[in-house]
Scaffold this active site. Structure first.
Site, PDB file in Angstrom:
ATOM      1  CE  LYS A  48      -4.401  -1.425   1.938  1.00 31.53           C
ATOM      2  NZ  LYS A  48      -5.504  -0.948   2.768  1.00 31.53           N
ATOM      3  CE  LYS A  50      -3.000   3.509   2.303  1.00 29.51           C
ATOM      4  NZ  LYS A  50      -4.184   4.309   2.109  1.00 29.51           N
TER       5      LYS A  50
END
Length: 147
Positions: A48, A50
């Site tokens: 992702k 993140k």
């Protein structure tokens, strides 16, 4: 719908919310034993790009404490067949927001070949960890402190 013996689902479960609870509750209603893979911080960063707000060990503890979850463990890989080889579940559950995605179409086909069903459970509209993070950010000042 059929009642399965062992079910499996995965997620980040960052900023645990009602959508997460709904998926776990609905999955458990369809199986006798529910195993939940909680994505490690490293895995989330990898796919992702993140970092979760809530640290992995805390997210694992939260998910482990939910009454619908029989076993929670670290998800260190996105390879669902590897998970099946280790856990031998009959069905995999996922939120309907991923249904018909390229990634999950491949997973559905792989599981079909080994006799595992994939059930997409309804996504809870109006809530997500991303939405909560954005709402929280709107209340933060430039120093990163709550207004």
């Amino acid at each position: 719908m059929a009642k399965y013996k062992i079910g499996y689902t995965t997620g980040v479960f960052d900023m645990f919310h009602i959508g997460h609870l709904n998926i776990l509750k609905k999955a458990k209603a369809l199986c006798d034993y529910l195993i939940v893979g909680v994505s490690t911080d490293e895995l989330v960063q990898e796919y992702k790009h993140k970092t979760p707000i809530i640290k992995f060990n805390e997210r694992l503890d939260i998910v482990s404490s939910i009454k619908y979850v029989d076993k929670a463990l670290a998800q260190t890989s996105m390879n669902k067949i590897d998970a099946w080889n280790n856990l031998h579940f009959d069905v995999m559950f996922h939120g309907s927001d991923w249904e018909n995605s390229e990634m999950y179409n491949k997973i559905v086909e792989e599981f079909r070949q080994v006799g595992v069903d994939v059930i997409f459970l309804p996504h809870t509209p109006g809530t997500s960890s991303t939405f909560l993070k954005e709402a929280l950010a709107a209340y933060m000042d430039k120093k990163g402190e709550l207004c």
